[in-house]
Scaffold this motif. Structure first.
Motif, PDB file in Angstrom:
ATOM      1  N   LEU A  15      38.294  30.404  39.165  1.00  0.00           N
ATOM      2  CA  LEU A  15      38.589  31.464  40.123  1.00  0.00           C
ATOM      3  C   LEU A  15      37.578  31.374  41.266  1.00  0.00           C
ATOM      4  CD1 LEU A  15      39.174  34.290  37.491  1.00  0.00           C
ATOM      5  CD2 LEU A  15      40.924  33.005  38.732  1.00  0.00           C
ATOM      6  N   SER A  16      37.930  30.614  42.285  1.00  0.00           N
ATOM      7  CA  SER A  16      37.002  30.347  43.383  1.00  0.00           C
ATOM      8  C   SER A  16      36.637  31.592  44.176  1.00  0.00           C
ATOM      9  CB  SER A  16      37.596  29.295  44.323  1.00  0.00           C
ATOM     10  OG  SER A  16      38.792  29.783  44.896  1.00  0.00           O
ATOM     11  N   ASP A  17      37.441  32.638  44.044  1.00  0.00           N
ATOM     12  CA  ASP A  17      37.170  33.866  44.790  1.00  0.00           C
ATOM     13  C   ASP A  17      36.581  34.981  43.922  1.00  0.00           C
ATOM     14  OD1 ASP A  17      39.518  34.189  43.367  1.00  0.00           O
ATOM     15  OD2 ASP A  17      40.628  35.129  44.997  1.00  0.00           O
ATOM     16  N   VAL A  18      36.108  34.630  42.732  1.00  0.00           N
ATOM     17  CA  VAL A  18      35.468  35.595  41.847  1.00  0.00           C
ATOM     18  C   VAL A  18      34.032  35.153  41.614  1.00  0.00           C
ATOM     19  CG1 VAL A  18      35.462  36.659  39.556  1.00  0.00           C
ATOM     20  CG2 VAL A  18      37.634  36.183  40.706  1.00  0.00           C
ATOM     21  N   SER A  19      33.107  35.991  42.030  1.00  0.00           N
ATOM     22  CA  SER A  19      31.693  35.671  41.881  1.00  0.00           C
ATOM     23  C   SER A  19      31.091  36.450  40.718  1.00  0.00           C
ATOM     24  CB  SER A  19      30.938  36.013  43.169  1.00  0.00           C
ATOM     25  OG  SER A  19      29.577  35.700  43.021  1.00  0.00           O
ATOM     26  N   ALA A  20      30.346  35.741  39.895  1.00  0.00           N
ATOM     27  CA  ALA A  20      29.632  36.370  38.779  1.00  0.00           C
ATOM     28  C   ALA A  20      28.252  35.742  38.721  1.00  0.00           C
ATOM     29  CB  ALA A  20      30.385  36.165  37.477  1.00  0.00           C
ATOM     30  N   SER A  21      27.493  35.934  39.764  1.00  0.00           N
ATOM     31  CA  SER A  21      26.201  35.276  39.878  1.00  0.00           C
ATOM     32  C   SER A  21      25.128  35.868  38.974  1.00  0.00           C
ATOM     33  CB  SER A  21      25.727  35.311  41.332  1.00  0.00           C
ATOM     34  OG  SER A  21      25.694  36.641  41.786  1.00  0.00           O
ATOM     35  N   MET A  22      25.466  36.908  38.249  1.00  0.00           N
ATOM     36  CA  MET A  22      24.505  37.509  37.324  1.00  0.00           C
ATOM     37  C   MET A  22      24.240  36.540  36.176  1.00  0.00           C
ATOM     38  SD  MET A  22      24.346  40.399  38.827  1.00  0.00           S
ATOM     39  CE  MET A  22      25.294  41.504  39.830  1.00  0.00           C
ATOM     40  N   THR A  23      23.091  36.689  35.552  1.00  0.00           N
ATOM     41  CA  THR A  23      22.762  35.798  34.442  1.00  0.00           C
ATOM     42  C   THR A  23      23.628  36.040  33.220  1.00  0.00           C
ATOM     43  OG1 THR A  23      20.752  37.127  34.572  1.00  0.00           O
ATOM     44  CG2 THR A  23      20.488  34.767  34.387  1.00  0.00           C
ATOM     45  N   ASP A  24      23.962  37.250  32.929  1.00  0.00           N
ATOM     46  CA  ASP A  24      24.771  37.551  31.753  1.00  0.00           C
ATOM     47  C   ASP A  24      26.056  38.247  32.199  1.00  0.00           C
ATOM     48  OD1 ASP A  24      24.120  39.223  28.576  1.00  0.00           O
ATOM     49  OD2 ASP A  24      25.931  38.368  29.403  1.00  0.00           O
ATOM     50  N   ALA A  25      27.157  37.503  32.210  1.00  0.00           N
ATOM     51  CA  ALA A  25      28.436  38.037  32.687  1.00  0.00           C
ATOM     52  C   ALA A  25      28.882  39.246  31.873  1.00  0.00           C
ATOM     53  CB  ALA A  25      29.503  36.963  32.670  1.00  0.00           C
ATOM     54  N   GLN A  26      28.584  39.267  30.592  1.00  0.00           N
ATOM     55  CA  GLN A  26      29.015  40.390  29.769  1.00  0.00           C
ATOM     56  C   GLN A  26      28.280  41.674  30.163  1.00  0.00           C
ATOM     57  OE1 GLN A  26      31.721  39.860  28.799  1.00  0.00           O
ATOM     58  NE2 GLN A  26      31.851  39.346  26.658  1.00  0.00           N
ATOM     59  N   LEU A  27      26.993  41.573  30.440  1.00  0.00           N
ATOM     60  CA  LEU A  27      26.234  42.757  30.822  1.00  0.00           C
ATOM     61  C   LEU A  27      26.657  43.297  32.184  1.00  0.00           C
ATOM     62  CD1 LEU A  27      22.584  41.887  29.717  1.00  0.00           C
ATOM     63  CD2 LEU A  27      24.109  43.593  28.733  1.00  0.00           C
ATOM     64  N   HIS A  28      27.086  42.418  33.024  1.00  0.00           N
ATOM     65  CA  HIS A  28      27.418  42.804  34.392  1.00  0.00           C
ATOM     66  C   HIS A  28      28.916  42.637  34.679  1.00  0.00           C
ATOM     67  CE1 HIS A  28      23.160  43.095  35.086  1.00  0.00           C
ATOM     68  NE2 HIS A  28      23.030  41.911  34.534  1.00  0.00           N
ATOM     69  N   GLN A  29      29.727  42.864  33.657  1.00  0.00           N
ATOM     70  CA  GLN A  29      31.164  42.659  33.794  1.00  0.00           C
ATOM     71  C   GLN A  29      31.751  43.500  34.920  1.00  0.00           C
ATOM     72  OE1 GLN A  29      33.370  42.848  30.173  1.00  0.00           O
ATOM     73  NE2 GLN A  29      35.340  42.877  31.197  1.00  0.00           N
ATOM     74  N   SER A  30      31.320  44.720  35.081  1.00  0.00           N
ATOM     75  CA  SER A  30      31.896  45.567  36.126  1.00  0.00           C
ATOM     76  C   SER A  30      31.657  44.985  37.513  1.00  0.00           C
ATOM     77  CB  SER A  30      31.343  46.989  36.040  1.00  0.00           C
ATOM     78  OG  SER A  30      29.954  46.983  36.244  1.00  0.00           O
ATOM     79  N   ALA A  31      30.592  44.209  37.673  1.00  0.00           N
ATOM     80  CA  ALA A  31      30.288  43.601  38.970  1.00  0.00           C
ATOM     81  C   ALA A  31      31.340  42.584  39.370  1.00  0.00           C
ATOM     82  CB  ALA A  31      28.906  42.952  38.933  1.00  0.00           C
ATOM     83  N   GLU A  33      34.418  42.262  37.657  1.00  0.00           N
ATOM     84  CA  GLU A  33      35.768  42.696  37.298  1.00  0.00           C
ATOM     85  C   GLU A  33      36.556  43.162  38.520  1.00  0.00           C
ATOM     86  OE1 GLU A  33      38.040  45.748  34.326  1.00  0.00           O
ATOM     87  OE2 GLU A  33      36.075  45.029  33.734  1.00  0.00           O
ATOM     88  N   THR A  34      35.898  43.785  39.475  1.00  0.00           N
ATOM     89  CA  THR A  34      36.575  44.224  40.697  1.00  0.00           C
ATOM     90  C   THR A  34      37.132  43.027  41.458  1.00  0.00           C
ATOM     91  OG1 THR A  34      35.136  46.139  40.849  1.00  0.00           O
ATOM     92  CG2 THR A  34      36.294  45.504  42.852  1.00  0.00           C
ATOM     93  N   SER A  35      36.341  41.966  41.591  1.00  0.00           N
ATOM     94  CA  SER A  35      36.853  40.788  42.307  1.00  0.00           C
ATOM     95  C   SER A  35      37.876  40.035  41.470  1.00  0.00           C
ATOM     96  CB  SER A  35      35.719  39.876  42.780  1.00  0.00           C
ATOM     97  OG  SER A  35      34.978  39.366  41.717  1.00  0.00           O
ATOM     98  N   LEU A  36      37.793  40.106  40.138  1.00  0.00           N
ATOM     99  CA  LEU A  36      38.818  39.509  39.278  1.00  0.00           C
ATOM    100  C   LEU A  36      40.170  40.143  39.587  1.00  0.00           C
ATOM    101  CD1 LEU A  36      39.480  37.704  36.700  1.00  0.00           C
ATOM    102  CD2 LEU A  36      39.284  39.844  35.424  1.00  0.00           C
ATOM    103  N   ARG A  37      40.183  41.454  39.713  1.00  0.00           N
ATOM    104  CA  ARG A  37      41.431  42.184  39.976  1.00  0.00           C
ATOM    105  C   ARG A  37      42.047  41.814  41.329  1.00  0.00           C
ATOM    106  NH1 ARG A  37      42.547  46.073  36.431  1.00  0.00           N
ATOM    107  NH2 ARG A  37      40.956  46.596  34.908  1.00  0.00           N
TER     108      ARG A  37
END
Length: 160
Positions: A15-31, A33-37
């Motif tokens: 997903l080239s348009d979804v950024s999850a630059s946090m170290t732990d994706a599970q901890l920061h899922q809400s960050a 999840e908005t771009s996933l949608r």
């Protein structure tokens, strides 16, 4: 293509348009999840079969960080696509009505107008020739004709 994806052991979605630059994706899922949608991947016609056909689909962010798989993200995917969780889990697609399956294309776009019909071929379990240039309406008519043939063939087999 649908059968090819169905036979795949695992499919990967970048997903080239979804950024999850946090170290732990599970901890920061809400960050993320908005771009996933809002991801374009969920608006492209051909990705419908990439989502439904394989048993295992893993999703990755633009940083190549694993966001989850079809199972762990099923609630979000169902919300985004309006595809029932049962279909995402692999329940036979013919258990869903024709109008419901056609509805899964709502909001999706294709480069070629005929691909709106062609990308549904596997969803309805039919086979038909691609005829680019015939237009979306004619392609959808031919898709319906092939679906009707399948119904008639199944009814014929039941009579025997």
């Amino acid at each position: 293509m649908f059968q090819w994806y169905q036979n795949a052991e695992k499919c990967y979605v970048f997903l080239s348009d979804v950024s999850a630059s946090m170290t732990d994706a599970q901890l920061h899922q809400s960050a993320w999840e908005t771009s996933l949608r809002k991801s374009r991947w969920f608006t492209r016609g051909w990705t419908l079969q990439e989502l439904l056909a394989p048993a295992s689909v893993e999703f990755f962010s633009s940083e190549r960080q694993r966001l989850g798989d079809k199972d762990s993200l099923e609630r979000q995917i169902s919300d985004i696509t309006r595809i029932p969780v049962a279909a995402l889990r692999g329940d036979p697609l013919d258990e869903f009505s024709v109008s419901e399956r056609k509805g899964w294309m709502a909001g999706r776009q294709t480069t070629q107008e005929e691909d709106m019909a062609y990308s549904l071929i596997g969803i309805f379990g039919v086979s038909m020739e691609f005829r680019y240039g015939e237009g979306k309406e004619r392609a959808l008519e031919r898709l319906q004709e092939e679906m009707d043939k399948g119904v008639r063939y199944a009814a014929f087999r039941l009579k025997k």
